[in-house]
Write a protein that holds these residues in place. Structure first.
Motif, PDB file in Angstrom:
ATOM      1  N   LEU A  89      -4.842   4.399  -5.401  1.00  0.00           N
ATOM      2  CA  LEU A  89      -3.973   3.559  -4.578  1.00  0.00           C
ATOM      3  C   LEU A  89      -2.487   3.765  -4.858  1.00  0.00           C
ATOM      4  O   LEU A  89      -1.649   3.080  -4.287  1.00  0.00           O
ATOM      5  CB  LEU A  89      -4.322   2.082  -4.810  1.00  0.00           C
TER       6      LEU A  89
ATOM      7  N   ASN B 134      -2.860  -5.041  -4.810  1.00  0.00           N
ATOM      8  CA  ASN B 134      -3.732  -4.152  -4.043  1.00  0.00           C
ATOM      9  C   ASN B 134      -4.934  -3.736  -4.890  1.00  0.00           C
ATOM     10  O   ASN B 134      -6.073  -3.699  -4.407  1.00  0.00           O
ATOM     11  CB  ASN B 134      -2.947  -2.925  -3.586  1.00  0.00           C
TER      12      ASN B 134
ATOM     13  N   ARG C 245       0.851  -1.192   0.000  1.00  0.00           N
ATOM     14  CA  ARG C 245       0.000   0.000   0.000  1.00  0.00           C
ATOM     15  C   ARG C 245       0.885   1.240   0.000  1.00  0.00           C
ATOM     16  O   ARG C 245       1.911   1.275   0.678  1.00  0.00           O
ATOM     17  CB  ARG C 245      -0.933  -0.015   1.206  1.00  0.00           C
TER      18      ARG C 245
END
Length: 400
Positions: free
Chosen positions: A319, A225, A62
């Motif tokens: 993201l 992710n 992340r």
């Protein structure tokens, strides 16, 4: 510190393919030819129901875990490392070997090699990116910098051709080409935004030679992710992205007898036990096909596909990790499980140099710990890339 110095389609029945024919060393200095682009092995593709419900692996990261922790992904070259690179580059240049013939054997790095082995492992099976800082490109000049950069690259993978002209050392630079002519122009030769994408190779490298006046900044995102997020928020979009009915343009860079487009998926699963999720994507190559869809040769993008492309880009933006490449920085990124993008940019007025990045596309075959991809060239040393007939590899020091 950065890591230490769908329905089954029987259209293609081949499972594994390795080139047996000899290639001319007069054309290909190390005797290995870039494999080029191929359709997937359709019967090895899987429906979304076979994909994992969620991914928990070192490849999942992340942006917030790295944004304020550069020590986790940035490596500053030490004086000793630069001295070793400098000596190897000087020796290579003195030997007179062409850049296209560079290998680990003729670019020895006795100290750095162990560190670069760990970097390679992290690129392939870990977070998938690293930023090196401090190559003295202004002191060394383009030739020595290119030699050192390509020498580093030999410890990560095999150079593959990046276009129909055989460039194994590419140049990301605005050459004034029209980004609106998407069926002809490769976006890296313009100053337009590059949306999130993966290149057709295992690892991509970028060495910053000169920065833009404004923009030209980098964004990367973990495919895993993105996958987990889509699985949770938009599973119908993820299903569309796993279906092998996306056509990708080849923009005329094809060998004799090959189709000018390839039908593929966007998300794949390695066709083996506990296979990993892999992404192959570039929106510029799916939106440039109207010349074929208008002629009835392929279907146009469906509403579901257009929505999926937009949702994928929006999710990547949300993201992503942002970074700025300074002069002398080298970014290496996995193309298997990381997508990357670039903001639009404006160059300095002449006579100041234009933004210039030297680019490498590197291949990592299955036999050397590369991903087990559902493509017939997966065992090739120089798998992927773009190869047109027997076009020889080239390594120019600037864009042409």
């Amino acid at each position: 510190m950065a890591p230490s110095l769908t329905s089954v389609d029987q259209e293609v029945a081949t499972t594994t393919w390795v080139t047996k024919s000899q290639v001319s060393r007069a054309i290909f200095p190390n005797g290995i030819k870039t494999s080029g682009q191929h359709p997937p092995i359709y019967h090895e593709l899987r429906d979304l129901e076979h994909f994992p419900r969620s991914i928990h692996a070192p490849t999942l990261w992340r942006a917030e875990d790295y944004r304020d922790n550069p020590e986790r992904w940035v490596h500053h070259f030490s004086h000793e490392e630069l001295a070793e690179l400098s000596m190897a580059a000087d020796s290579f240049r003195a030997a007179g070997t062409p850049l296209t013939g560079m290998t680990q054997a003729n670019f020895p790095l006795p100290r750095l090699s162990s560190f670069l082995g760990s970097v390679r492992k992290e690129l392939l099976d870990g977070k998938g990116f690293i930023l090196f800082k401090g190559l003295p490109v202004q002191q060394w000049g383009n030739q020595k910098s290119a030699i050192a950069y390509m020498g580093l690259g030999t410890y990560l993978g095999y150079f593959v051709s990046q276009n129909g002209r055989g460039h194994v050392l590419g140049h990301v630079k605005d050459l004034g080409e029209d980004a609106g002519q998407t069926d002809k122009v490769r976006i890296y030769r313009t100053n337009a935004r590059q949306y999130f994408h993966a290149d057709p190779c295992d690892i991509v490298g970028l060495l910053c030679i000169a920065r833009a006046l404004e923009g030209g900044e980098s964004d990367i995102v973990s495919v895993h992710n993105v996958y987990n997020t889509l699985r949770a928020e938009r599973p119908e979009v993820l299903k569309t992205l796993t279906e092998p009915n996306w056509y990708f343009d080849r923009k005329g860079e094809v060998s004799h007898g090959e189709d000018p487009y390839i039908r593929e998926s966007v998300f794949y699963l390695e066709p083996k036990e506990n296979g990993r999720v892999y992404c192959k994507w570039d929106p510029y190559f799916i939106r440039s096909l109207t010349r074929f869809s208008s002629a009835g040769l392929i279907p146009p993008l469906s509403p579901a596909q257009n929505e999926a492309a937009d949702v994928l880009e929006d999710t990547c933006n949300r993201l992503s990790l942002h970074m700025i490449l300074e002069v002398g920085d080298i970014q290496f990124v996995s193309n298997s499980h990381v997508l990357h993008a670039r903001t639009a940019y404006k160059d300095h007025a002449p006579p100041a140099p234009r933004r210039h990045l030297m680019r490498l596309w590197l291949a990592t075959p299955v036999s050397e710990d590369g991903w087990y991809l559902p493509f017939k060239d997966r065992d090739e040393k120089k798998r992927g890339g773009i190869q047109v007939d027997d076009t020889a590899p080239r390594a120019e020091l600037d864009a042409d």
